[in-house]
Design an enzyme around this catalytic site. Structure first.
Site, PDB file in Angstrom:
ATOM      1  N   GLN A  51      59.196  61.456  30.409  1.00 45.54           N
ATOM      2  CA  GLN A  51      59.960  60.398  29.743  1.00 45.54           C
ATOM      3  C   GLN A  51      61.394  60.296  30.252  1.00 45.54           C
ATOM      4  O   GLN A  51      62.048  59.278  30.065  1.00 45.54           O
ATOM      5  CB  GLN A  51      59.964  60.611  28.220  1.00 45.54           C
ATOM      6  N   CYS A  94      56.692  55.962  19.894  1.00 40.28           N
ATOM      7  CA  CYS A  94      57.069  56.698  21.096  1.00 40.28           C
ATOM      8  C   CYS A  94      58.360  56.106  21.656  1.00 40.28           C
ATOM      9  O   CYS A  94      58.503  54.881  21.725  1.00 40.28           O
ATOM     10  CB  CYS A  94      55.945  56.581  22.127  1.00 40.28           C
ATOM     11  N   LEU A  95      59.268  56.981  22.061  1.00 39.23           N
ATOM     12  CA  LEU A  95      60.537  56.513  22.627  1.00 39.23           C
ATOM     13  C   LEU A  95      60.308  55.719  23.906  1.00 39.23           C
ATOM     14  O   LEU A  95      61.158  54.923  24.301  1.00 39.23           O
ATOM     15  CB  LEU A  95      61.461  57.704  22.907  1.00 39.23           C
ATOM     16  N   HIS A 140      51.580  63.015  27.210  1.00 37.93           N
ATOM     17  CA  HIS A 140      52.553  62.515  28.194  1.00 37.93           C
ATOM     18  C   HIS A 140      52.443  63.288  29.521  1.00 37.93           C
ATOM     19  O   HIS A 140      52.675  62.734  30.584  1.00 37.93           O
ATOM     20  CB  HIS A 140      53.989  62.674  27.687  1.00 37.93           C
TER      21      HIS A 140
HETATM   22 NI    NI Z   1      55.868  59.592  23.332  1.00 40.23          NI
END
Ligand code: NI
Length: 168
Positions: A51, A94-95, A140
């Site tokens: 991320q 989710c970011l 992820h």
């Molecule tokens: Ni996430």
């Protein structure tokens, strides 16, 4: 320490294969601190290395008991689900997937094997909400986003929405 950019769907780094970590040094510790800072700034309750654009098997998850109090988090290096049981459905966001929350079906209880910052091996068995967070973050590391667990219809609607934003 510094806050990192959070990559968002459909950026390809979120889909990339991640590398196992085998060097437990101060640069890993610094990366973990950056991830924790980035997570709390967002704010979020978990963050995976992809991320922030790093294709590594590393997640940080919030362990604070009191949202007003001291921030406690746990870094998990090379985490892997080694056992699971039952199912649960809970709402996720989710970011890296802005403006969407949706119910996702997950395992109810899981056992995760991981290493700490010193490279020591651990196992943790957990259930309910914390098990959801761990499954989401470990996904992820395999290039999987929570939207991949939704029906094709719901996922399609979200993809359309994102396409419109990107055209603006
Ligand atoms: Ni996430």
């Amino acid at each position: 320490m510094s806050i990192q950019k959070i990559y968002q769907y459909p950026e390809t780094v979120l889909r990339k294969e991640t590398q196992k970590i085998d060097t437990f040094d101060s640069s890993l510790a610094a990366l973990v601190e950056d991830m924790a800072e980035t997570m709390y700034d967002a704010p979020g309750i978990g963050l995976a290395a992809p991320q922030i654009g790093r294709s590594l098997k590393l997640i940080v998850v919030d362990m604070s008991e009191d949202k007003q109090g001291e921030k406690k988090y746990i870094p998990m290096i090379n985490p892997e689900i080694i056992a699971h049981e039952g199912t649960q459905i809970d709402e996720e966001g989710c970011l890296s997937v802005p403006e969407l929350t949706a119910n996702v079906k997950r395992h109810l209880t899981i056992t995760v094997a991981y290493q700490d910052l010193q490279g020591q091996a651990h196992e943790i068995s957990t259930q309910d909400r914390f098990a959801v967070v761990l499954q989401h973050e470990i996904d992820h590391l395999n290039g999987i986003l929570f939207i991949d667990h939704l029906s094709p219809l719901k996922r399609g609607l979200y993809k359309k929405k994102v396409k419109k934003w990107l055209e603006k």
